[in-house]
Each structure stands twice: as structure tokens, then as C-alpha cells.
Design a protein around this motif. Structure first.
Motif, PDB file in Angstrom:
ATOM      1  N   PRO A  96      -0.007  -5.788   1.290  1.00 15.71           N
ATOM      2  CA  PRO A  96       0.584  -4.448   1.167  1.00 15.71           C
ATOM      3  C   PRO A  96       1.767  -4.189   2.111  1.00 15.71           C
ATOM      4  CG  PRO A  96      -1.792  -4.297   1.401  1.00 15.71           C
ATOM      5  CD  PRO A  96      -1.419  -5.708   1.678  1.00 15.71           C
ATOM      6  N   LEU A  97       1.887  -4.956   3.194  1.00 12.21           N
ATOM      7  CA  LEU A  97       2.965  -4.727   4.160  1.00 12.21           C
ATOM      8  C   LEU A  97       4.355  -4.760   3.529  1.00 12.21           C
ATOM      9  CD1 LEU A  97       1.708  -6.585   7.344  1.00 12.21           C
ATOM     10  CD2 LEU A  97       2.311  -4.183   7.181  1.00 12.21           C
ATOM     11  N   PRO A  98       4.725  -5.799   2.772  1.00  9.15           N
ATOM     12  CA  PRO A  98       6.067  -5.798   2.186  1.00  9.15           C
ATOM     13  C   PRO A  98       6.280  -4.668   1.173  1.00  9.15           C
ATOM     14  CG  PRO A  98       5.049  -7.968   1.938  1.00  9.15           C
ATOM     15  CD  PRO A  98       4.030  -7.057   2.539  1.00  9.15           C
ATOM     16  N   ALA A  99       5.215  -4.317   0.442  1.00 10.17           N
ATOM     17  CA  ALA A  99       5.344  -3.219  -0.528  1.00 10.17           C
ATOM     18  C   ALA A  99       5.659  -1.916   0.198  1.00 10.17           C
ATOM     19  CB  ALA A  99       4.067  -3.087  -1.345  1.00 10.17           C
ATOM     20  N   PHE A 100       4.944  -1.653   1.285  1.00 12.47           N
ATOM     21  CA  PHE A 100       5.213  -0.426   2.025  1.00 12.47           C
ATOM     22  C   PHE A 100       6.569  -0.497   2.715  1.00 12.47           C
ATOM     23  CE2 PHE A 100       5.228   2.599   5.417  1.00 12.47           C
ATOM     24  CZ  PHE A 100       4.802   3.738   4.757  1.00 12.47           C
ATOM     25  N   ALA A 101       6.905  -1.662   3.271  1.00 11.27           N
ATOM     26  CA  ALA A 101       8.203  -1.812   3.941  1.00 11.27           C
ATOM     27  C   ALA A 101       9.342  -1.540   2.961  1.00 11.27           C
ATOM     28  CB  ALA A 101       8.336  -3.215   4.537  1.00 11.27           C
ATOM     29  N   PHE A 102       9.220  -2.056   1.741  1.00  8.52           N
ATOM     30  CA  PHE A 102      10.243  -1.809   0.727  1.00  8.52           C
ATOM     31  C   PHE A 102      10.325  -0.313   0.415  1.00  8.52           C
ATOM     32  CE2 PHE A 102      11.513  -1.128  -3.661  1.00  8.52           C
ATOM     33  CZ  PHE A 102      12.759  -1.741  -3.662  1.00  8.52           C
ATOM     34  N   ALA A 103       9.175   0.318   0.216  1.00  9.60           N
ATOM     35  CA  ALA A 103       9.167   1.754  -0.091  1.00  9.60           C
ATOM     36  C   ALA A 103       9.790   2.549   1.047  1.00  9.60           C
ATOM     37  CB  ALA A 103       7.731   2.225  -0.350  1.00  9.60           C
ATOM     38  N   TYR A 104       9.468   2.187   2.272  1.00  5.75           N
ATOM     39  CA  TYR A 104      10.005   2.901   3.425  1.00  5.75           C
ATOM     40  C   TYR A 104      11.522   2.729   3.523  1.00  5.75           C
ATOM     41  CZ  TYR A 104      10.631   4.597   8.150  1.00  5.75           C
ATOM     42  OH  TYR A 104      11.058   5.305   9.240  1.00  5.75           O
ATOM     43  N   LEU A 105      11.979   1.494   3.385  1.00  4.95           N
ATOM     44  CA  LEU A 105      13.427   1.243   3.460  1.00  4.95           C
ATOM     45  C   LEU A 105      14.165   1.906   2.302  1.00  4.95           C
ATOM     46  CD1 LEU A 105      13.448  -2.471   4.631  1.00  4.95           C
ATOM     47  CD2 LEU A 105      14.044  -0.438   5.967  1.00  4.95           C
ATOM     48  N   ALA A 114       2.199   3.110  -0.328  1.00  5.63           N
ATOM     49  CA  ALA A 114       3.519   2.615  -0.749  1.00  5.63           C
ATOM     50  C   ALA A 114       3.952   3.302  -2.041  1.00  5.63           C
ATOM     51  CB  ALA A 114       3.485   1.100  -0.937  1.00  5.63           C
ATOM     52  N   PHE A 115       3.036   3.408  -2.990  1.00 10.35           N
ATOM     53  CA  PHE A 115       3.339   4.072  -4.259  1.00 10.35           C
ATOM     54  C   PHE A 115       3.742   5.527  -4.020  1.00 10.35           C
ATOM     55  CE2 PHE A 115       1.806   6.847  -7.664  1.00 10.35           C
ATOM     56  CZ  PHE A 115       2.555   6.373  -8.736  1.00 10.35           C
ATOM     57  N   GLY A 116       2.940   6.236  -3.245  1.00 12.86           N
ATOM     58  CA  GLY A 116       3.222   7.644  -2.974  1.00 12.86           C
ATOM     59  C   GLY A 116       4.558   7.832  -2.280  1.00 12.86           C
ATOM     60  N   LEU A 117       4.865   6.963  -1.336  1.00 15.37           N
ATOM     61  CA  LEU A 117       6.126   7.105  -0.600  1.00 15.37           C
ATOM     62  C   LEU A 117       7.324   6.858  -1.503  1.00 15.37           C
ATOM     63  CD1 LEU A 117       7.504   7.647   2.090  1.00 15.37           C
ATOM     64  CD2 LEU A 117       7.351   5.196   2.570  1.00 15.37           C
ATOM     65  N   ILE A 118       7.278   5.813  -2.312  1.00 16.39           N
ATOM     66  CA  ILE A 118       8.443   5.493  -3.140  1.00 16.39           C
ATOM     67  C   ILE A 118       8.640   6.509  -4.265  1.00 16.39           C
ATOM     68  CG2 ILE A 118       7.445   3.934  -4.865  1.00 16.39           C
ATOM     69  CD1 ILE A 118       9.911   2.079  -4.174  1.00 16.39           C
ATOM     70  N   VAL A 119       7.551   7.063  -4.779  1.00 20.15           N
ATOM     71  CA  VAL A 119       7.659   8.019  -5.889  1.00 20.15           C
ATOM     72  C   VAL A 119       7.989   9.422  -5.396  1.00 20.15           C
ATOM     73  CG1 VAL A 119       6.349   9.157  -7.733  1.00 20.15           C
ATOM     74  CG2 VAL A 119       6.199   6.684  -7.449  1.00 20.15           C
ATOM     75  N   TYR A 120       7.309   9.860  -4.334  1.00 15.61           N
ATOM     76  CA  TYR A 120       7.454  11.247  -3.894  1.00 15.61           C
ATOM     77  C   TYR A 120       8.317  11.421  -2.652  1.00 15.61           C
ATOM     78  CZ  TYR A 120       3.838  12.126  -7.301  1.00 15.61           C
ATOM     79  OH  TYR A 120       3.136  12.200  -8.466  1.00 15.61           O
ATOM     80  N   GLU A 121       8.605  10.336  -1.948  1.00 22.74           N
ATOM     81  CA  GLU A 121       9.401  10.370  -0.721  1.00 22.74           C
ATOM     82  C   GLU A 121       8.870  11.405   0.274  1.00 22.74           C
ATOM     83  OE1 GLU A 121      13.609  10.469  -1.439  1.00 22.74           O
ATOM     84  OE2 GLU A 121      13.473   8.923  -2.983  1.00 22.74           O
ATOM     85  N   ASN A 122       7.559  11.504   0.333  1.00 26.63           N
ATOM     86  CA  ASN A 122       6.886  12.430   1.230  1.00 26.63           C
ATOM     87  C   ASN A 122       6.479  11.677   2.494  1.00 26.63           C
ATOM     88  OD1 ASN A 122       4.953  14.013   2.570  1.00 26.63           O
ATOM     89  ND2 ASN A 122       4.208  14.906   0.659  1.00 26.63           N
ATOM     90  N   PRO A 123       6.902  12.134   3.678  1.00 28.10           N
ATOM     91  CA  PRO A 123       6.559  11.424   4.911  1.00 28.10           C
ATOM     92  C   PRO A 123       5.060  11.400   5.211  1.00 28.10           C
ATOM     93  CG  PRO A 123       7.850  13.398   5.389  1.00 28.10           C
ATOM     94  CD  PRO A 123       7.783  13.273   3.908  1.00 28.10           C
ATOM     95  N   GLY A 124       4.299  12.209   4.537  1.00 25.94           N
ATOM     96  CA  GLY A 124       2.847  12.174   4.701  1.00 25.94           C
ATOM     97  C   GLY A 124       2.268  10.814   4.346  1.00 25.94           C
ATOM     98  N   PHE A 125       2.923  10.115   3.416  1.00 26.90           N
ATOM     99  CA  PHE A 125       2.451   8.784   3.040  1.00 26.90           C
ATOM    100  C   PHE A 125       2.726   7.764   4.143  1.00 26.90           C
ATOM    101  CE2 PHE A 125       2.849  10.851  -1.109  1.00 26.90           C
ATOM    102  CZ  PHE A 125       1.565  10.634  -1.580  1.00 26.90           C
TER     103      PHE A 125
END
Length: 159
Positions: free
Chosen positions: A19-28, A105-116
């Protein structure tokens, strides 16, 4: 038993790493603004559901695992069986943490909510605290004497 422990360690590291690269991609993606992806829109209620569901999944994972360990401690079964049960419970817990990482990662990339991002940070903390080590197994199962020495020997990796 030692072989089973090292297999568990390998599998846990894989579940942590994926999951690390998936979240890193979403964050970037959400912080850089340099890239534009055609991300479908999802209903807002799903965002709130995820932001509530992820902590619930983490809490469920924590309490289910600790309840299983407490039950395992109170049974009079051979050490090998205890370690096997511990491995099963640990794998179940890390699959749940794995799912939580991808949901963040899904929530961050879709909603761009910092809560994720906060939810993922909590997931990482729980992941690091839950990673099995011989010391943690000894402490959780409250092993003494010969059983303790057997588990302490897990630290030495055989080539």
C-alpha cells in the motif's frame, strides 16, 4: 516453528510494502498539481463513510487481535499451537491494515481530503506497533522459561 515465524515476517513485510506506493502516489498527485488524471466522481457520502469506516476497521482489528491473544494466553495448549494461532491472528490483522491503507489511498486521490492522510498515518503507526517480533510474541503471550527461550531463538536467522 522458526520457519513459520520467518514466513510470517516475510508476508507481513509484503503487506506493509504494497500500500505504500499507492498512498505515496495519491499524496503526490493531490499535493503537486502537475498531473491531471481523469478520476471519476463518487458521492460525498462515500467520503464520510470511508473517514468513519477506516478508524472503525482499525479499531476492530485492534480489539479482535487483542481479544484473540487474551484468549490464547488463557488456554493450555502446546507452544507450537499457540505460535500457529498467533500467526493466523497476525495475518488477519495485517490484511485488515492492508485494506485500510488502500482505502486511505483511494479516499485521498478521489476526495483530496487531508483526513485520509491522517488516517494513513494512524494506520502506519498501528502497523509498526503490530509488527511481530520475538519480544512482542513473548510479551503478548506472557511466555516464561523454556517457551520463552524457544521464541527468543527466533531472532537468529539461519542461512
Amino acid at each position: 516453528m522458526k520457519k513459520k515465524y520467518w514466513e510470517l515476517e516475510r508476508n507481513i513485510l509484503i503487506l506493509i510494502a504494497i500500500p505504500l506506493p499507492a498512498f505515496a502516489f495519491a499524496y503526490l498527485y493531490t499535493t503537486s498539481g502537475n498531473m491531471e488524471l481523469p478520476i471519476p466522481t463518487f458521492p460525498l457520502w462515500l467520503s464520510m463513510g470511508l473517514l468513519v469506516g477506516i478508524p472503525l476497521l482499525l479499531a476492530f482489528s485492534y480489539f479482535k487481535f487483542n481479544g484473540g491473544v487474551k484468549q490464547l494466553r488463557s488456554t493450555e495448549i502446546p507452544l507450537e499451537e499457540k505460535v500457529q494461532q498467533y500467526c493466523k491472528m497476525t495475518m488477519a490483522r495485517f490484511w485488515q491494515l492492508f485494506v485500510a491503507g488502500f482505502l486511505c489511498a483511494f479516499g485521498l486521490i478521489v476526495y483530496e481530503n487531508p483526513g485520509f492522510t491522517v488516517a494513513y498515518a494512524v494506520t502506519l503507526v498501528l502497523t509498526s506497533l503490530a509488527k511481530p517480533t520475538p519480544d512482542r510474541i513473548i510479551r503478548l503471550l506472557r511466555l516464561k522459561g523454556e517457551d520463552r527461550a524457544t521464541i527468543e531463538a527466533f531472532r537468529i536467522r539461519e542461512g
